[in-house]
Write an enzyme that holds these catalytic residues in place. Structure first.
Site, PDB file in Angstrom:
ATOM      1  CB  CYS A 293      47.174 133.784  62.330  1.00  0.00           C
ATOM      2  SG  CYS A 293      48.307 132.500  61.764  1.00  0.00           S
ATOM      3  CD1 TRP A 296      50.702 133.188  69.035  1.00  0.00           C
ATOM      4  CD2 TRP A 296      51.657 132.307  67.218  1.00  0.00           C
ATOM      5  NE1 TRP A 296      51.312 132.011  69.408  1.00  0.00           N
ATOM      6  CE2 TRP A 296      51.907 131.450  68.313  1.00  0.00           C
ATOM      7  CE3 TRP A 296      52.155 131.949  65.971  1.00  0.00           C
ATOM      8  CZ2 TRP A 296      52.630 130.268  68.189  1.00  0.00           C
ATOM      9  CZ3 TRP A 296      52.880 130.779  65.842  1.00  0.00           C
ATOM     10  CH2 TRP A 296      53.108 129.949  66.948  1.00  0.00           C
ATOM     11  CG  HIS A 297      53.560 133.417  62.787  1.00  0.00           C
ATOM     12  ND1 HIS A 297      52.206 133.185  62.707  1.00  0.00           N
ATOM     13  CD2 HIS A 297      54.158 132.233  62.526  1.00  0.00           C
ATOM     14  CE1 HIS A 297      51.993 131.914  62.409  1.00  0.00           C
ATOM     15  NE2 HIS A 297      53.157 131.312  62.303  1.00  0.00           N
ATOM     16  N   GLY A 298      54.807 137.408  64.830  1.00  0.00           N
ATOM     17  CA  GLY A 298      55.741 138.518  65.025  1.00  0.00           C
ATOM     18  C   GLY A 298      55.020 139.840  64.945  1.00  0.00           C
ATOM     19  CG  PHE A 440      57.739 132.484  64.760  1.00  0.00           C
ATOM     20  CD1 PHE A 440      58.081 133.755  64.351  1.00  0.00           C
ATOM     21  CD2 PHE A 440      57.787 131.462  63.837  1.00  0.00           C
ATOM     22  CE1 PHE A 440      58.451 134.006  63.042  1.00  0.00           C
ATOM     23  CE2 PHE A 440      58.139 131.704  62.533  1.00  0.00           C
ATOM     24  CZ  PHE A 440      58.482 132.964  62.130  1.00  0.00           C
TER      25      PHE A 440
END
Length: 440
Positions: A293, A296-298, A440
């Site tokens: 998770c 996935w954001h960065g 994102f």
């Protein structure tokens, strides 16, 4: 054409008017797809190639792997989509907006087709609308194929309830974004750009960011759901008052719900050993899932640590939960307040620009003079935080949104909406703030 611009609403109204007069479902879907592609191209025409690639690959492989036909084919499709998302994040400067969201939808279609969760293969027209539908294209919510594709089988009938629900969602979405989130950014952004300031300002900016990111992202989602309702489609709920959560698991049932559910069903349940009765697998799977998770954001260390932080929180919660069940506490308000502080601490990792800023943050918070004279915009932030606190108290005692949705066209309800619209017009700031989740 962002949701907080006049250009978008002129575009949305024009597309809505065209779709109202088209009776044939296939033609109507074709018009919506064309409008969605035009909308995406308005950001960058080259983004269309990326969207087309994900659509073509996931459609062809998903249909070929339908109902467990070929496991290697399904695995190849998921790997290609994952690699495409990773490449976009590594080499995309700036990151193509929306790719993180429709890549997850592409993976969901491939996996659901293989598992047999989709009863029949989908036609390209309906699938293209699923991938490109403009209200949710840029920042979600992440839509599951089984939730959206059945809605495209026939031309949706638009009711007064759909129009009212869309209107309520759009109005409150604009209010959250333009009045609350954008005004909070005036204080949050300068502080986190240069942390060498007073402890009081850092603390104020920290709590302000917790409210800003919620109102910014929830405001976008409200508008996405509202616009979709105008076209007769239902998108999944993405937020449910996350700062009223009582524990880490409850927080992720309320925050970015569509992503949380996606991670649960396609990552957590796909890890080996999840059916085992041994808790050791859960203690491993939670950090792994939340690490994904964060990534996935960065790809930076800040997002990685933020993901691991929430993974450890989930492990800790499920470790002590059996004891809590034997000795239930009546102090639910205490659980809510504690979880609020825990989530705010996590947002520090999420918001700082680089990991080297973390020691600076805590040094300035603890060592610099705390008493400062607040500026005008900082007093405005204090006011917004207090109003948000009041709204949470009211929601806990008597939820307001269901009342507004139920009592459509009621004079009192219309008055509330008009007041919110007036406040949005008065307090909107001239400088446009990009939606936070577009990065994102």
């Amino acid at each position: 054409m962002s949701f907080d611009t006049a250009a978008f609403w002129l575009f949305a109204v024009a597309v809505w008017a065209v779709c109202l007069v088209i009776r044939n479902n296939a033609v109507r879907m074709g018009a919506l797809i064309a409008a969605s592609l035009f909308y995406y191209a308005s950001w960058n025409v080259w983004y269309l190639a990326l969207l087309a690639g994900f659509t073509a690959i996931s459609f062809s492989i998903g249909n070929a792997a339908h109902r467990g036909a070929r496991f290697p084919l399904m695995l190849t499709g998921v790997s290609v989509c994952t690699a495409g998302l990773a490449a976009a994040k590594v080499w995309g400067h700036p990151l193509p907006v929306g790719v993180s969201f429709y890549a997850l939808q592409a993976i969901a279609y491939i996996v659901d087709s293989y598992r047999g969760d989709l009863k029949e293969r989908t036609g390209l027209l309906r699938y293209s609308l699923y991938m490109s539908f403009f209200p949710r294209l840029l920042a979600g919510p992440v839509v599951r194929p089984g939730d959206f594709l059945p809605q495209t089988a026939a031309r949706p009938s638009l009711t007064s309830a759909d129009v009212w629900e869309g209107l309520v969602l759009v109005v409150f979405g604009l209010f959250k974004k333009l009045v609350i989130a954008d005004n909070l950014a005036l204080v949050v952004d300068p502080v986190f750009a240069d942390l060498h300031t007073g402890g009081a300002r850092i603390l104020l900016a920290t709590y302000a960011f917790a409210l800003q990111i919620y109102c910014d992202f929830a405001g976008y989602t409200d508008m996405a759901l509202g616009v979709a309702r105008f076209f007769g489609y239902k998108l999944p709920e993405n937020f449910n008052w996350p700062y009223l959560a009582k524990n880490p698991a409850d927080f992720w049932r309320r925050w970015h719900i569509s992503l949380s559910n996606w991670l649960r069903d396609y990552v957590y349940f796909s890890l080996p050993g999840h059916r085992s009765k041994s808790r050791i697998y859960s203690y491993i799977h939670f950090p792994v899932t939340m690490l994904i998770c964060g990534i996935w954001h960065g790809l930076g260390w800040t997002y990685t640590l933020w993901g691991l932080y929430h993974g450890v929180l989930l492990v800790g919660y499920y470790k002590v939960r059996p004891k809590a069940k034997k000795n239930p506490s009546p102090w639910s308000i205490g659980s809510i307040l504690l979880m609020q502080q825990v989530s705010v601490f996590g947002w520090i990792l999420f918001r700082i620009n680089r990991i080297s800023d973390l020691p600076v943050y805590f040094h300035q918070l603890s060592e610099s003079p705390f008493a400062v004279e607040l500026k005008h915009e900082e007093w405005m932030v204090v006011t917004l935080l207090l109003l948000a606190l009041l709204a949470h108290v009211v929601e806990q005692v008597k939820p307001l949104t269901p009342v507004l949705l139920r009592n459509r066209w009621n004079p009192w309800t219309m008055t509330v909406l008009l007041i919110v619209l007036l406040a949005t017009a008065i307090w909107s700031i001239p400088a446009q703030q990009m939606f936070f989740y577009f990065r994102f």
